[in-house]
Motif scaffolding. Structure first.
Motif, PDB file in Angstrom:
ATOM      1  N   ASP A  33      15.594  17.295 -15.011  1.00  0.00           N
ATOM      2  CA  ASP A  33      14.359  16.572 -16.167  1.00  0.00           C
ATOM      3  C   ASP A  33      15.660  16.464 -16.602  1.00  0.00           C
ATOM      4  OD1 ASP A  33      12.251  17.402 -14.303  1.00  0.00           O
ATOM      5  OD2 ASP A  33      11.507  19.551 -15.054  1.00  0.00           O
ATOM      6  N   VAL A  34      16.389  17.727 -17.813  1.00  0.00           N
ATOM      7  CA  VAL A  34      17.178  17.029 -18.384  1.00  0.00           C
ATOM      8  C   VAL A  34      17.430  15.629 -18.466  1.00  0.00           C
ATOM      9  CG1 VAL A  34      18.832  18.627 -19.982  1.00  0.00           C
ATOM     10  CG2 VAL A  34      17.287  19.473 -19.458  1.00  0.00           C
ATOM     11  N   LEU A  35      18.689  15.848 -17.363  1.00  0.00           N
ATOM     12  CA  LEU A  35      19.280  14.516 -16.058  1.00  0.00           C
ATOM     13  C   LEU A  35      18.296  13.549 -16.680  1.00  0.00           C
ATOM     14  CD1 LEU A  35      21.811  16.455 -13.982  1.00  0.00           C
ATOM     15  CD2 LEU A  35      22.734  15.995 -16.294  1.00  0.00           C
ATOM     16  N   ILE A  36      17.492  13.317 -15.924  1.00  0.00           N
ATOM     17  CA  ILE A  36      16.207  12.508 -15.713  1.00  0.00           C
ATOM     18  C   ILE A  36      16.309  11.694 -17.233  1.00  0.00           C
ATOM     19  CG2 ILE A  36      14.390  11.299 -15.213  1.00  0.00           C
ATOM     20  CD1 ILE A  36      14.237  13.083 -12.550  1.00  0.00           C
ATOM     21  N   TYR A  37      16.018  12.915 -18.454  1.00  0.00           N
ATOM     22  CA  TYR A  37      15.833  11.672 -19.832  1.00  0.00           C
ATOM     23  C   TYR A  37      16.777  11.625 -20.392  1.00  0.00           C
ATOM     24  CZ  TYR A  37      11.032  14.817 -19.619  1.00  0.00           C
ATOM     25  OH  TYR A  37       9.311  14.146 -19.111  1.00  0.00           O
ATOM     26  N   THR A  38      17.620  12.186 -20.409  1.00  0.00           N
ATOM     27  CA  THR A  38      19.586  12.061 -20.767  1.00  0.00           C
ATOM     28  C   THR A  38      19.692  10.905 -20.218  1.00  0.00           C
ATOM     29  OG1 THR A  38      20.353  13.711 -19.248  1.00  0.00           O
ATOM     30  CG2 THR A  38      19.446  14.485 -21.735  1.00  0.00           C
ATOM     31  N   GLY A  39      19.172  10.481 -18.765  1.00  0.00           N
ATOM     32  CA  GLY A  39      19.859   8.702 -18.375  1.00  0.00           C
ATOM     33  C   GLY A  39      20.616   9.040 -17.764  1.00  0.00           C
ATOM     34  N   GLY A  40      21.271  10.288 -17.434  1.00  0.00           N
ATOM     35  CA  GLY A  40      22.529  10.922 -16.579  1.00  0.00           C
ATOM     36  C   GLY A  40      23.663  11.763 -17.127  1.00  0.00           C
ATOM     37  N   SER A  41      23.489  11.853 -18.222  1.00  0.00           N
ATOM     38  CA  SER A  41      24.681  12.000 -19.033  1.00  0.00           C
ATOM     39  C   SER A  41      24.574  13.927 -19.142  1.00  0.00           C
ATOM     40  CB  SER A  41      24.774  11.465 -20.576  1.00  0.00           C
ATOM     41  OG  SER A  41      25.159  11.377 -21.387  1.00  0.00           O
ATOM     42  N   VAL A  42      25.435  14.312 -19.029  1.00  0.00           N
ATOM     43  CA  VAL A  42      25.417  16.094 -19.027  1.00  0.00           C
ATOM     44  C   VAL A  42      26.351  16.086 -20.622  1.00  0.00           C
ATOM     45  CG1 VAL A  42      27.181  17.247 -18.672  1.00  0.00           C
ATOM     46  CG2 VAL A  42      26.534  15.693 -16.347  1.00  0.00           C
ATOM     47  N   GLU A  43      26.698  14.924 -21.145  1.00  0.00           N
ATOM     48  CA  GLU A  43      27.158  15.753 -23.066  1.00  0.00           C
ATOM     49  C   GLU A  43      25.695  15.456 -23.316  1.00  0.00           C
ATOM     50  OE1 GLU A  43      28.167  13.261 -20.649  1.00  0.00           O
ATOM     51  OE2 GLU A  43      30.750  13.743 -20.531  1.00  0.00           O
ATOM     52  N   LEU A  44      25.237  14.280 -23.063  1.00  0.00           N
ATOM     53  CA  LEU A  44      23.834  14.434 -23.900  1.00  0.00           C
ATOM     54  C   LEU A  44      23.003  16.367 -23.821  1.00  0.00           C
ATOM     55  CD1 LEU A  44      22.494  10.734 -24.304  1.00  0.00           C
ATOM     56  CD2 LEU A  44      23.624  12.479 -25.686  1.00  0.00           C
ATOM     57  N   GLY A  45      23.133  16.206 -22.581  1.00  0.00           N
ATOM     58  CA  GLY A  45      22.089  17.634 -21.866  1.00  0.00           C
ATOM     59  C   GLY A  45      22.559  18.578 -22.313  1.00  0.00           C
ATOM     60  N   ALA A 198      15.749   7.785 -26.675  1.00  0.00           N
ATOM     61  CA  ALA A 198      14.635   8.985 -26.484  1.00  0.00           C
ATOM     62  C   ALA A 198      15.202  10.037 -25.434  1.00  0.00           C
ATOM     63  CB  ALA A 198      14.521   8.266 -24.282  1.00  0.00           C
ATOM     64  N   TRP A 199      16.440  10.342 -24.984  1.00  0.00           N
ATOM     65  CA  TRP A 199      16.723  11.527 -24.683  1.00  0.00           C
ATOM     66  C   TRP A 199      16.457  12.790 -25.277  1.00  0.00           C
ATOM     67  CZ3 TRP A 199      19.707  15.367 -27.589  1.00  0.00           C
ATOM     68  CH2 TRP A 199      20.174  14.691 -28.520  1.00  0.00           C
ATOM     69  N   LEU A 200      15.667  12.530 -26.405  1.00  0.00           N
ATOM     70  CA  LEU A 200      15.098  13.400 -27.744  1.00  0.00           C
ATOM     71  C   LEU A 200      14.045  13.973 -26.668  1.00  0.00           C
ATOM     72  CD1 LEU A 200      14.842  12.145 -30.668  1.00  0.00           C
ATOM     73  CD2 LEU A 200      16.505  13.861 -30.107  1.00  0.00           C
ATOM     74  N   ALA A 201      13.638  13.618 -25.797  1.00  0.00           N
ATOM     75  CA  ALA A 201      12.417  13.680 -24.488  1.00  0.00           C
ATOM     76  C   ALA A 201      12.858  15.279 -23.944  1.00  0.00           C
ATOM     77  CB  ALA A 201      12.419  12.492 -23.942  1.00  0.00           C
ATOM     78  N   ALA A 202      14.133  15.591 -23.659  1.00  0.00           N
ATOM     79  CA  ALA A 202      14.757  16.205 -22.934  1.00  0.00           C
ATOM     80  C   ALA A 202      14.203  17.802 -23.638  1.00  0.00           C
ATOM     81  CB  ALA A 202      15.581  16.400 -22.257  1.00  0.00           C
ATOM     82  N   LEU A 203      13.776  18.116 -24.597  1.00  0.00           N
ATOM     83  CA  LEU A 203      14.211  18.686 -25.477  1.00  0.00           C
ATOM     84  C   LEU A 203      12.757  19.853 -25.212  1.00  0.00           C
ATOM     85  CD1 LEU A 203      15.265  17.378 -28.462  1.00  0.00           C
ATOM     86  CD2 LEU A 203      16.066  19.358 -28.128  1.00  0.00           C
ATOM     87  N   PRO A 204      11.569  19.200 -24.703  1.00  0.00           N
ATOM     88  CA  PRO A 204      10.304  20.273 -24.171  1.00  0.00           C
ATOM     89  C   PRO A 204      11.218  20.727 -22.952  1.00  0.00           C
ATOM     90  CG  PRO A 204       9.413  18.193 -24.455  1.00  0.00           C
ATOM     91  CD  PRO A 204      10.854  17.872 -24.986  1.00  0.00           C
ATOM     92  N   SER A 205      11.973  20.398 -22.037  1.00  0.00           N
ATOM     93  CA  SER A 205      12.296  20.873 -20.849  1.00  0.00           C
ATOM     94  C   SER A 205      13.026  21.977 -21.224  1.00  0.00           C
ATOM     95  CB  SER A 205      13.289  19.592 -19.823  1.00  0.00           C
ATOM     96  OG  SER A 205      11.640  19.184 -19.334  1.00  0.00           O
TER      97      SER A 205
END
Length: 447
Positions: A33-45, A198-205
């Motif tokens: 889920d984190v990767l999907i929300y960050t567009g596949g970016s490991v760094e943003l994850g 939109a990568w901030l959407a990873a934060l709930p996960s």
């Protein structure tokens, strides 16, 4: 019993308790889920994990200021009761009892069912997953109602077991130099994308993966020299969890690659097991993960069955006399356990409908409950700022820096939740507000 007699935990024990409470099931099924929300970016994850960890560190340091001053039991509910108002404590207690605990129990039980079907080699339907999830938490409600000692032993064993797969994948990933992993035929590829903020959407996960830290605040009065040791434990513990999570996240991505993880979702860890130990490794790793997640179900159930009972002791629920009645043999209220169980059954039905309609777009009901809990902490952070202004708290770091950073962390997680599913997250948060309002008004009527 006074606080001195209860102070029997040292710094090491306090730190390991925090680590054991926080490390749970989320990291195993939220990495995709984190990767999907960050567009596949490991760094943003990685950045998202760091933000989540620091939200916890500064949030818990802030709330520990209440823990060393409180005269009430009940953790956060007690802090609301003593430092804000009895009515607000009633409202927050209703939220925890009827939304927070049950939604997490339901989702984790459902995830356990998914991994059990995977272990058995069965592609279970949503209906089958939900039914098995219902059976799982029913079993743990029975265990923790009929034998609190057995529930405690299960918790101790699973705390150790849960670290094994994390370290195995983390260490293997650091030194892995195998071939690229091919995505199974017929599996839809989720392309990398530039998603902006939109990568901030990873934060709930991320918040789900770190959730449980709030429980650790409850042990403050039992820690030796709490003003010194508890802040240290609340820094060392979450930082240790962050390191473990980052090593696992990076190790998994090194072994499988972001594309494979996003495409295969919760099944990605199976491939990691195959790389580690061959075909047998898939089953071995799944056993570790299933035991780990069952430990979380057990721990949340253990706490949940006592929530109506605890509120009833404070006369915060209708028919409190019945709910507060302790059974002499089982040493808890059977009415409280039944109330908690039936609430979970209702939430399992709601979870089923949310899965069928996909209203949370890959997320789940528990994430929004966790987001709302961070909103509730904001009131306590503001109260700490007021205590500093009155010079009740003298430390600038604890009275100003920590609450401001904790508040910012809560706001960022709230924004992330709203970005992920703006309409349904807003509706869910509004529903949480209404439940809190009902509890608040019940307290006012009672007075």
């Amino acid at each position: 019993m006074d606080n001195k007699n209860k102070q029997h935990y040292g710094l090491f024990t306090a730190t390991t308790m925090i680590i054991g409470i926080v490390i749970g099931s989320g990291i195993f099924f939220k990495s995709d889920d984190v990767l999907i929300y960050t567009g596949g970016s490991v760094e943003l994850g990685v950045i998202a994990f760091i933000i989540g960890a620091f939200s916890i560190i500064f949030g818990s340091l802030t709330l520990s200021e209440f823990a060393v001053r409180t005269k009430h039991d009940g953790g956060i509910i007690g802090y609301y009761e003593e430092f804000i108002s009895v009515s607000s404590a009633n409202g927050f207690g209703w939220f925890q009892t009827f939304i927070y605990f049950p939604t997490i129990i339901v989702v984790i039980s459902w995830v356990t069912a998914i991994y059990i079907f995977s272990f058995l080699g069965i592609e279970g339907s949503v209906e089958q997953q939900v039914i098995l999830g219902l059976i799982i938490f029913t079993v743990f409600y029975c265990i923790n109602t009929l034998s609190y000692k057995l529930g405690g032993h299960i918790q101790n064993i699973t705390t150790i077991v849960k670290l094994i797969p994390l370290f195995l994948i983390a260490l293997t990933g650091l030194f892995y130099s195998g071939q690229d992993i091919k995505i199974p035929e017929g599996t839809a590829l989720i392309p990398n994308s530039n998603i902006g903020l939109a990568w901030l959407a990873a934060l709930p996960s991320i918040a789900f993966s770190f959730d449980g830290w709030i429980v650790s605040i409850n042990i403050t009065n039992e820690v030796e020299n709490p003003k010194k040791n508890m802040p240290l434990a609340l820094i060392i513990g979450p930082l240790t969890v962050l390191i473990v999570y980052l090593l696992y996240f990076l190790g998994l991505n090194t072994m499988l690659g972001p594309d494979y993880i996003m495409a295969t979702g919760n099944e990605a860890v199976n491939k990691a097991g195959e790389i580690l130990f061959g075909n047998f490794g898939i089953r071995l790793l799944l056993i570790f993960i299933i035991i780990s997640i069952l430990g979380v179900v057990n721990g949340m159930t253990l706490g949940s069955i006592r929530m109506p009972q605890n509120l009833a002791f404070k006369k915060m629920l209708p028919d409190s006399k019945t709910l507060a009645k302790i059974h002499p043999k089982y040493e808890l209220s059977l009415s409280s356990a039944l109330c908690s169980y039936l609430t979970c059954v209702v939430w399992m039905l709601l979870h089923y409908f949310s899965l069928k309609s996909n209203i949370f777009k890959g997320g789940d009901i528990s994430e929004n409950a966790i987001v709302f809990s961070y909103i509730c902490y904001i009131l306590l952070y503001i109260k700490v700022l007021k205590l500093k202004k009155k010079n009740i708290i003298t430390s600038f770091f604890k009275g100003v820096v920590c609450p401001i950073l904790g508040l910012l962390g809560s706001l960022i997680i709230l924004v992330g939740g709203l970005i992920s599913t703006p309409l349904y997250a807003s509706v869910f948060i509004l529903f949480c507000c209404l439940v809190c309002l009902a509890g608040y008004l019940y307290s006012k009527r009672r007075v």
